[in-house]
Design an enzyme around this catalytic site. Sequence first.
Site, PDB file in Angstrom:
ATOM      1  CG  PHE A   8      -2.092  -0.840   1.189  1.00  0.00           C
ATOM      2  CD1 PHE A   8      -3.281  -0.400   0.629  1.00  0.00           C
ATOM      3  CD2 PHE A   8      -2.046  -2.131   1.714  1.00  0.00           C
ATOM      4  CE1 PHE A   8      -4.411  -1.221   0.599  1.00  0.00           C
ATOM      5  CE2 PHE A   8      -3.159  -2.961   1.689  1.00  0.00           C
ATOM      6  CZ  PHE A   8      -4.342  -2.514   1.130  1.00  0.00           C
ATOM      7  CG  ASP A   9       1.151   5.802  -1.861  1.00  0.00           C
ATOM      8  OD1 ASP A   9       2.324   6.040  -1.529  1.00  0.00           O
ATOM      9  OD2 ASP A   9       0.314   6.696  -2.092  1.00  0.00           O
ATOM     10  CB  ALA A  10       1.992   6.219   3.145  1.00  0.00           C
TER      11      ALA A  10
END
Length: 227
Positions: A8-10
């Site tokens: 997941f990207d933040a």
Amino acid sequence: MNYDIYLFDADDTLFDFGKAEESALIETFKQYKLNYSEQIRIRYKCINIELWELFEKQEIDKSVLQTQRFSILFQEIGVNCDIESFNENYIIELGRGSQLMDGAYDICKSLHNKGKELYVVTNGVSSIQKIRMESSSIKQFISGVFVSEDIGFQKPRKEFFDHVFSHIGEIDKRKILIIGDSLTSDIQGGINAGIDTCWFNPNKKENSIGIIPTYEIAELSEIYNLC
């Protein structure tokens, strides 16, 4: 496809960066007794996005990005301020912002309970990402956090993902999915790494740059259909 590992990207994928950014700007302007307005927030956001795009292309480094964004902004609005000091305090305030995107907690909990491995992969500032993760309700579901500042390569570089894969262990790339809001960083990065990609596009932006994700979703809950 049944995936076992989710990257997941933040910012603007798990964490609501817009809310954190606005709160940090308001508080830091207040600390320096500077006038703040919605127009300033909008202009800052534009400047910041443009500089992050240059960073992804390796045309500037992160230290230049962090000071130049306020240097440009303050020059435009006629403010004389210690840029480095302002940026340092802004980063501290930004680190306090661990607000989640809608559905982030539920999807992380659900995937974790199904035995999936979840990792955060981000180009953000290392100190900010670690502070936010420590105070976040999703920390318990995340197996690891990979930050470009620590690795020495940023998304979408293949070297960034090679580092991630080497730390995750022996894996089948067909079982890995990256989810992120940036076509140029997350989706192109996933393509470079040879894994499936999921573009999180809640505002339903037009894809006009020719980077084609494996999937596109408008809500994080749609990930349930992919797992």
